[in-house]
Design an enzyme around this catalytic site. Structure first.
Site, short mmCIF file in Angstrom:
data_model
loop_
_atom_site.label_atom_id
_atom_site.label_comp_id
_atom_site.label_asym_id
_atom_site.label_seq_id
_atom_site.Cartn_x
_atom_site.Cartn_y
_atom_site.Cartn_z
N ARG A 238 0.81 -1.23 0.00
CA ARG A 238 0.00 0.00 0.00
C ARG A 238 0.85 1.29 0.00
O ARG A 238 0.39 2.34 0.38
CB ARG A 238 -0.98 0.02 1.18
N LYS B 242 4.10 11.15 -11.95
CA LYS B 242 3.14 10.32 -12.69
C LYS B 242 3.68 8.90 -12.79
O LYS B 242 4.85 8.69 -13.11
CB LYS B 242 2.91 10.87 -14.10
N GLU C 194 10.63 15.98 -25.98
CA GLU C 194 9.97 16.51 -24.78
C GLU C 194 10.50 17.89 -24.43
O GLU C 194 9.75 18.75 -23.93
CB GLU C 194 10.17 15.55 -23.61
N LYS D 185 9.25 21.93 -15.85
CA LYS D 185 8.28 20.92 -15.42
C LYS D 185 8.02 20.99 -13.93
O LYS D 185 6.88 20.86 -13.49
CB LYS D 185 8.74 19.52 -15.82
N GLU E 45 -2.82 17.41 -11.98
CA GLU E 45 -3.26 17.64 -13.36
C GLU E 45 -4.73 18.04 -13.46
O GLU E 45 -5.48 17.50 -14.28
CB GLU E 45 -2.97 16.40 -14.22
N ARG F 157 -1.16 21.80 -15.42
CA ARG F 157 -0.32 20.66 -15.78
C ARG F 157 -0.77 19.98 -17.07
O ARG F 157 0.03 19.31 -17.73
CB ARG F 157 -0.28 19.65 -14.63
N ASN G 160 0.65 18.00 -21.83
CA ASN G 160 0.15 16.98 -22.77
C ASN G 160 0.21 17.44 -24.22
O ASN G 160 -0.23 16.71 -25.11
CB ASN G 160 -1.30 16.63 -22.41
N HIS H 276 0.79 15.03 -27.08
CA HIS H 276 0.61 13.68 -26.57
C HIS H 276 -0.76 13.06 -26.88
O HIS H 276 -0.90 11.85 -26.82
CB HIS H 276 0.83 13.66 -25.05
N HIS I 226 0.13 9.63 -28.19
CA HIS I 226 -0.22 8.38 -27.52
C HIS I 226 -1.09 7.49 -28.42
O HIS I 226 -0.96 6.26 -28.40
CB HIS I 226 -0.96 8.68 -26.21
N HIS J 282 8.40 6.85 -28.35
CA HIS J 282 7.56 7.88 -27.72
C HIS J 282 7.91 9.27 -28.25
O HIS J 282 7.03 10.06 -28.60
CB HIS J 282 7.74 7.84 -26.20
#
Length: 539
Positions: free
Chosen positions: A295, A317, A359, A401, A411, A415, A419, A422, A426, A439
């Site tokens: 956990r 993330k 990026e 960042k 996000e 934030r 993206n 992306h 993606h 990527h």
């Protein structure tokens, strides 16, 4: 050299500072006490008579009087860093360590304090408000960060001493420290430089783990893992190695289960520490394992690819893919630290380097036009990993960042700008079966497409869109949309996490350095027919 403790009230500056001074044989100065002594009044009396502006002026005078101090531990008031002159004076001969704590913990610690209120808010509400308001100043001023939420005073003292004895990123031209102020519970720092791994001893002192799991990918060179393992074993820590297949097709829940089983079989418990060593995929998976094993256990990241150094290792993330969509399962889990050694890039294949440059271009488009100009001027040197530019280039991206993540860790707003490129990127990766298209290549194509979409919606000019495409090509990235079925790409984009009420949404630039924000969400709804027409008009 002085050791300066900054941070909000209740984070332990005075209690910890006194003990640190004793351990170092330094004198101890509390700036609030110095202000009261010089004014001949208690702090509440100063606020009553002169208000906060009067107190801040007295505080600035007191800090200026410490200009000649040496071998002192200086505990500053919570608002001292609001004045740039104070920060400059303290940094002149001082290492600034930011102590943080969770807002709830701070509120508990300062109950019964006679400290004057600074807003119309009460208790916890004021603490949360001021922490948010002061976060940028704390972030900019700090050389190091230590979260004291779960630490006793002796434990916090040991943590500060470890930071004080570590190489100082703020004072070394070859090493840079970038604080990430995600609330206060998860505040940490990114250390960039070829001596960054020297900070592992301070990390171990802070975490005090029962054991350490080093999680790395099969494609990671042996040297970084061996370096980390040697350092940890020298500190007397039991290490366990867990390897994962670091191909994109293996970024699945089954890999998380395999790693977690290894940790369990090796006797790791919830007091263990996990260190991810590798590229972006490894950082994502290591963070997800850390978030879910027992956990949740603490973790740190040591990225070995440019993509991970400038982007994937920063921001907390984590996630794994589903067959339909990339990173569809995951959570936010901030690391204790990110330690970046640029020399690890020396053996990185050129194609992997390009992933990171894609990026970095994204960061420039959304927040820093000068970064784009810098990359354009120095493209050849950056591609050759010129040592005179590399650490600062990585740090510049990390600051962008980290600043955005600090404003919006989960996000919900700003934030989402990260993206850019992306949404389509993606979709391209997923439609290609997570193979053949890297990527960075997918994001580069996505940025060009989304720049044209921004043009269509009245954002970027034709000149801005063309300059973006030119820079990507100059760096060696493809910008041409592959021959994939438009309908299938639209179906993939329908799974994007930004979407709302069945509408596909994009993070789009209004201009270079500024994003569209029509409704406070930093994402723009785009009708399917507009997307289809652009996809089918591929050059």
């Amino acid at each position: 050299m002085n050791l300066v403790l900054i941070g909000f009230r209740g984070t332990g500056k005075t209690a910890v500072g006194r003990e640190v001074a004793k351990a170092l044989g330094f004198s101890f100065v509390d700036t609030d006490c110095l202000v009261a002594e010089r004014a001949g009044r208690l702090i509440p009396e100063i606020f009553d008579k002169f208000g906060e502006p009067g107190f801040r002026e007295l505080e600035a005078q007191a800090i200026a009087s410490l200009a000649g101090a040496d071998h002192s531990v200086i505990a500053c008031g919570g608002g001292a860093v609001l004045n740039p002159a104070n920060v400059a004076a303290l940094k002149r001969n001082g290492l600034l360590v930011l102590l943080t704590a969770d807002a709830d913990e701070i509120s508990h610690r300062i109950q019964g304090s006679q400290r004057p209120r600074l807003t119309s808010l009460d208790g916890l509400a004021e603490v949360k408000h001021l922490l948010r308001e002061r976060a940028p100043q704390y972030q900019q001023a700090a050389d190091h960060v230590l979260d004291t939420t779960r630490l006793s005073v002796p434990e916090a003292v040991q943590g500060v001493l470890a930071l004080a004895r570590a190489p100082n990123p703020g004072k070394s031209p070859s090493t840079v420290s970038v604080p990430v102020l995600v609330g206060t519970r998860d505040a940490h720092e990114i250390v960039i430089g070829n001596s960054a791994l020297d900070r592992l001893s301070a990390l171990i002192s802070q975490a005090q783990p029962s054991a350490v799991a080093i999680v790395s990918g099969t494609g990671v060179p042996k040297a970084p893992v061996a370096c980390v393992k040697k350092t940890l074993e020298a500190a007397g820590v039991r290490c366990v190695l867990a390897s994962l297949d670091d191909r994109e097709a293996s970024k699945r829940l089954s890999t998380v289960e395999k790693i977690s089983s290894t940790l369990l079989e090796q006797g790791l418990d919830r007091h263990s520490l996990l260190i991810g060593v590798g590229g972006g995929l490894t950082c994502d998976l290591a963070g997800f394992v850390a978030a879910t094993f027992m956990r949740g256990i603490p973790h740190a990241l040591i990225p070995t690819t440019l993509l991970a150094m400038v982007d994937a290792a920063i921001g907390g993330k984590t996630g794994v893919n589903l067959s339909q969509a990339k990173n569809a399962i995951g959570c936010f889990k901030q690391p204790l630290a990110v330690l970046i050694r640029p020399a690890f890039l020396d053996t990185l294949p050129p194609r992997e380097l390009l992933n990171g440059f894609a990026e970095a271009v994204k960061h420039g488009v959304i927040a820093d036009p000068e970064l784009l100009a810098f990359m354009d001027r120095h493209a050849e040197k950056l591609l050759a990993l010129d040592e005179s530019l590399l650490a600062e280039f990585i740090a510049r991206n990390a600051r962008i960042k980290a600043g955005i993540v600090s404003l919006d860790p989960s996000e919900q707003g700003p934030r989402k700008a990260l993206n850019f490129g992306h949404t389509l990127g993606h979709a391209l990766e997923a439609e290609a079966g997570f193979k053949g298209l890297s990527h960075g290549e997918a994001v580069a194509i996505g940025m060009v497409f989304e720049a044209r979409l921004s043009q269509r919606l009245g954002g970027l000019s034709a000149v801005e869109a063309a300059s973006l495409e030119h820079l990507l090509e100059k760096l060696g990235l493809s910008t041409r949309l592959p021959a994939l079925d438009s309908g299938k790409l639209l179906a993939r984009m329908a799974f994007d996490k930004k979407n709302e009420a069945g509408t596909i949404r994009f993070a789009l630039p209004q201009a270079i350095g500024r994003m569209m924000d029509p409704d406070g969400s930093y994402s723009v709804p785009v009708p399917v027919h507009v997307l289809r027409s652009l996809l089918e008009a591929r050059p």
